[in-house]
Design a protein around this motif. Structure first.
Motif, PDB file in Angstrom:
ATOM      1  N   ALA A 379       0.832  -1.210   0.000  1.00 24.08           N
ATOM      2  CA  ALA A 379       0.000   0.000   0.000  1.00 24.08           C
ATOM      3  C   ALA A 379       0.864   1.258   0.000  1.00 24.08           C
ATOM      4  CB  ALA A 379      -0.927  -0.003   1.221  1.00 24.08           C
ATOM      5  N   SER A 380       1.942   1.255   0.790  1.00 24.20           N
ATOM      6  CA  SER A 380       2.818   2.433   0.816  1.00 24.20           C
ATOM      7  C   SER A 380       3.549   2.601  -0.511  1.00 24.20           C
ATOM      8  CB  SER A 380       3.823   2.310   1.970  1.00 24.20           C
ATOM      9  OG  SER A 380       4.645   1.174   1.822  1.00 24.20           O
ATOM     10  N   LEU A 381       3.843   1.504  -1.202  1.00 24.25           N
ATOM     11  CA  LEU A 381       4.450   1.599  -2.533  1.00 24.25           C
ATOM     12  C   LEU A 381       3.527   2.351  -3.488  1.00 24.25           C
ATOM     13  CD1 LEU A 381       6.676   0.757  -4.572  1.00 24.25           C
ATOM     14  CD2 LEU A 381       5.341  -1.324  -4.985  1.00 24.25           C
ATOM     15  N   ILE A 405       9.952  -0.476   1.034  1.00 25.32           N
ATOM     16  CA  ILE A 405      10.701  -1.589   1.616  1.00 25.32           C
ATOM     17  C   ILE A 405      11.101  -1.270   3.053  1.00 25.32           C
ATOM     18  CG2 ILE A 405      12.905  -2.833   1.474  1.00 25.32           C
ATOM     19  CD1 ILE A 405      12.585  -2.689  -1.596  1.00 25.32           C
ATOM     20  N   THR A 406      11.424  -0.005   3.329  1.00 19.64           N
ATOM     21  CA  THR A 406      11.763   0.399   4.698  1.00 19.64           C
ATOM     22  C   THR A 406      10.553   0.278   5.612  1.00 19.64           C
ATOM     23  OG1 THR A 406      13.452   1.933   3.884  1.00 19.64           O
ATOM     24  CG2 THR A 406      12.636   2.286   6.115  1.00 19.64           C
ATOM     25  N   VAL A 407       9.392   0.756   5.155  1.00 19.57           N
ATOM     26  CA  VAL A 407       8.156   0.626   5.938  1.00 19.57           C
ATOM     27  C   VAL A 407       7.876  -0.843   6.230  1.00 19.57           C
ATOM     28  CG1 VAL A 407       5.649   0.908   5.841  1.00 19.57           C
ATOM     29  CG2 VAL A 407       7.133   2.784   5.131  1.00 19.57           C
ATOM     30  N   TRP A 408       7.993  -1.672   5.215  1.00 21.59           N
ATOM     31  CA  TRP A 408       7.774  -3.114   5.331  1.00 21.59           C
ATOM     32  C   TRP A 408       8.740  -3.729   6.344  1.00 21.59           C
ATOM     33  CZ3 TRP A 408       7.156  -6.368   0.249  1.00 21.59           C
ATOM     34  CH2 TRP A 408       7.074  -7.706   0.541  1.00 21.59           C
ATOM     35  N   SER A 409      10.028  -3.439   6.195  1.00 23.77           N
ATOM     36  CA  SER A 409      11.056  -4.064   7.034  1.00 23.77           C
ATOM     37  C   SER A 409      10.947  -3.625   8.495  1.00 23.77           C
ATOM     38  CB  SER A 409      12.448  -3.733   6.494  1.00 23.77           C
ATOM     39  OG  SER A 409      12.600  -4.199   5.166  1.00 23.77           O
TER      40      SER A 409
END
Length: 441
Positions: A379-381, A405-409
């Motif tokens: 979603a953030s992507l 990817i940072t939000v995900w990680s």
């Protein structure tokens, strides 16, 4: 330091094989475009995408958890249970193959896809998907059995060699479409052969396992509980940039999309080197957890993070220096992707520093806990693409990807910290190292 040297050496061998194989694939694609024309290269890329998607679906997610359960059954000496899991995994692949061969052609006709490249080359596509799915399952099981080199060699080395050999054997055909069709048949038959040989490595590994425990009833429920979330995690991870390219198709020109697509393929190759570190250490991590040795588990996770982070930094520097030259091979216009490619490779450092949270959550029997962060990342992507790409084009696309990817990680790290009470980031390794050093002083 022994485990760090072990991880670095094995992951380096695996990554070197992957790098060589990727070089062959890039060369074949360039030759197809030059000799047969870009239209047939486009058809080839469509076939490869279809094969990958079908192959991922055929094991019904069991390949995504094969390493996890193979490592568990090996550590506990449950050979019979491993054989049951192995049989179920391959049964899914064979069942999907039969279903595709029977229902595929009429389904394509019913959907109005009877003249597409998939329909025109249906049998070799299905055979290649079958071989690919078999290799996915084989590789996952062999890694869990502490045979990572055998697990990765079929896909990293032999598939590119088969593709190159098939192209060289057919490039001289008078008719390009005829040569292309023959090449697909040759690749499909060759890779099915490799998959069966690869399967032989799995079979010969079974007698090496201890056989001290009987088969447990209702274990299949546990398999599905892990396989279903992990197939979603795998799709979002392995096809992250395929999703991204679809999102960007409405905001980037076709030329910019092609440049970014090449950058993402190079990034995917780099990320394989980092993933290989965790693949090599996963059996040791699970063995420590199965033995309730929390200190050893934390140490192994931390050491894997250190090796992965160091490799990610090296790869970032290598891309920063060599990226522009690599992109020039595709044409002068592709040099515009040099800086976005370097930004993308910073995401590898982020992933390594934050640690293998999804793996750790599954080891601690919380496979579904990863899904909120996965969905948040996708979603953030989409949100960052909408905000940044119209302003900065290719660089905006690269920044959107690394932000997502940072939000995900970070989200996965936080969930692991809250639910499993484990800090899987590299900071845990530094804290433990400092704690051991203080008494010594």
């Amino acid at each position: 330091m022994k485990i760090q040297r072990h991880l670095a050496s094995q992951s380096s061998i695996i990554f070197a094989a992957r790098l060589g194989g990727a070089g062959l694939i890039f060369l074949v694609q360039a030759l197809i475009a030059r000799i047969w024309g870009p239209e047939l290269l486009g058809e080839y890329l469509i076939v490869v995408a279809m094969v990958n998607l079908i192959a991922v679906a055929m094991p019904l997610g069991f390949h995504t958890v094969g390493t996890y359960f193979a490592a568990e059954y090996r550590a506990r000496g449950e050979r019979k249970q491993f054989v049951v899991f192995l049989t179920r995994s391959y049964a899914h692949v064979v069942g999907a193959l039969v279903l595709l061969l029977i229902a595929g052609p009429p389904l394509l006709e019913g959907l109005g896809l009877g003249e597409t490249v998939l329909a025109n080359h249906f049998i070799p596509v299905v055979l290649l998907a079958f071989g690919t799915a078999m290799v996915y399952v084989n590789g996952a099981l062999l890694v869990g059995l502490k045979r990572p080199l055998a697990g990765f060699f079929a896909d990293t080395m032999f598939r590119p060699m088969i593709v190159m050999a098939a192209f060289l054997a057919t490039m001289g055909f008078a008719s390009a479409p005829e040569g292309f069709a023959t090449m697909l048949w040759a690749i499909a038959i060759g890779y099915v052969g490799v998959a069966l040989v690869h399967f032989g490595f799995v079979v010969t590994s079974v007698p090496r396992l201890d056989d001290t425990s009987p088969v447990r009833t209702l274990e299949s429920r546990r398999w599905w509980r892990f396989a279903l979330p992990w197939v979603l995690i795998s799709l979002a991870t392995d096809f992250f940039f395929d999703i991204d390219l679809l999102l960007l198709s409405q905001s980037l020109s076709r030329e910019e999309l092609a440049i970014f697509g090449v950058c993402t393929r190079i990034f995917s190759l780099m990320s394989f080197g980092v993933a290989a570190v965790y693949a090599v250490t996963l059996p040791d991590m699970f063995e420590s957890e199965a033995n309730a040795d929390r200190e050893a588990f934390n140490r192994k996770v931390g050491e894997a993070n250190v090796v992965a982070s160091g490799l990610a930094v090296v790869l970032f520097v290598a891309v920063l220096i060599g990226g522009p030259f690599a992109l020039m091979l595709f044409g002068p216009k592709f040099s515009a992707g040099a800086l976005p490619l370097a930004v993308l490779c910073l995401a590898l450092v982020v992933r390594s520093v934050m640690g293998p949270a999804s793996i750790v959550l599954s080891i601690h029997d919380r496979p579904y806990a990863s899904l909120p962060s996965v969905f948040l990342g996708i979603a953030s992507l989409a949100l960052f693409n909408w905000l940044l790409v119209p302003l900065w084009g290719l660089m905006g696309a690269a920044l959107s990807a690394i932000f997502a990817i940072t939000v995900w990680s970070v989200g996965l790290w936080f969930i692991a910290l809250r639910t499993a009470k484990l800090d899987v980031s590299i900071m845990q390794w530094f804290r433990n190292r400092h704690a051991r050093a203080v008494p010594a002083e």
